[in-house]
Design an enzyme around this catalytic site. Structure first.
Site, PDB file in Angstrom:
ATOM      1  CB  SER A 141      -5.741  -3.112  -4.338  1.00 26.41           C
ATOM      2  OG  SER A 141      -5.168  -4.151  -3.570  1.00 26.41           O
ATOM      3  CE1 TYR A 154      -1.477  -3.217  -7.819  1.00 27.83           C
ATOM      4  CE2 TYR A 154      -1.891  -3.919  -5.567  1.00 27.83           C
ATOM      5  CZ  TYR A 154      -2.303  -3.807  -6.883  1.00 27.83           C
ATOM      6  OH  TYR A 154      -3.537  -4.269  -7.249  1.00 27.83           O
TER       7      TYR A 154
END
Length: 264
Positions: A141, A154
């Site tokens: 990501s 995350y």
């Protein structure tokens, strides 16, 4: 003598990015093994792809936050010698303050985003190394290079994915095994429903479709990119980032404290 068709195993394949990867690879003639928790969706997608592309599609229902699920996929990767491509796509997020979740929730996210990815990679890489061919794609990501309030866990897991992949790229630099890290930004997937933030909360025009994300990622793979950021238009930004990163690393190899820490 017939040539064995390539088979790709895709995790998190029942929807979103994983389902689009399944469609695109089937269009390229790959047989598939689709892995996810939702059996009904997997079976429906498998039937659709077989009918449309004439490829073989197997499914495995497995929860990769669970030891039993991880072991099932590991065993399949080791036993099915036709599998020469692994797309570690399964992942989840909770975009909220760290203390808003409990330890069990955080552990499940960490297990899925990092531990499962590492173990599935380890299950397949020995064969890729032996055959000197094959492909590993790890979905990270853009939050692997950025963290903000609410993304501590995350961002940390995706930074782990990025650095893990970069280390493997260095190890396999002289081989014909392709290893790619994909760093999507905001993408229109169901992860938003799970994360606590809706796509409507994001700036207008900032959310990419899953089709565009996967098509760009595969184009990057075809072009030999090691790290692909689908919505990044200015490649010079990455070049400068890498130069700064390497300069920072080199600057830390003096073996001496920096002058600002020498207070006496």
């Amino acid at each position: 003598m017939t040539t064995q068709r390539s088979t790709a195993l895709i995790t998190g394949a029942s929807s979103g990015i994983g389902a689009v990867y399944a469609d695109r690879l089937a269009a390229r003639g790959y047989d598939l093994v689709l892995v996810a928790r939702r059996e009904a969706r997997l079976l429906a997608l498998a039937e659709q792809l077989e009918q449309h592309y004439g490829v073989k599609v197997a499914t495995l229902t497995a929860d990769l936050t669970d030891e039993t699920g991880i072991r099932a996929v590991e065993e399949l990767l080791r036993s099915n010698t036709a599998i020469d491509t692994l797309i570690n796509n399964a992942g989840t997020a909770q975009m909220a303050p760290f203390l808003a979740g409990d330890v069990a929730q955080h552990q499940a996210i960490n297990m899925l985003n990092t531990t499962a990815l590492m173990r599935l990679t380890y299950a397949l890489l020995p064969r890729l190394a032996q055959n000197n061919r094959g492909t590993l794609i790890n979905i990270a990501s853009v939050l692997s290079i950025h963290a903000r309030a609410g993304s501590a866990l995350y961002s940390a897991t995706k930074a782990w994915v990025l650095n893990f992949t970069r280390g493997l790229q260095e190890e396999f630099a002289d081989s014909k095994v392709r290893i790619q890290a994909v760093l999507p930004a905001a993408t229109a997937t169901e992860i938003w429903e799970l994360s606590g933030i809706t796509a409507d909360d994001l700036p207008a025009g900032s959310v990419m479709t899953t089709d565009n994300m996967v098509d760009a990622a595969l184009a990057g793979l075809d072009q030999g990119e090691l790290i692909t950021i689908p919505p990044m238009h200015d490649e010079a930004l990455w070049t400068r980032y890498e130069e700064a990163r390497l300069a920072l690393f080199a600057s830390a190899r003096t073996g001496e404290p920096a002058p600002r820490y020498l207070t006496r």
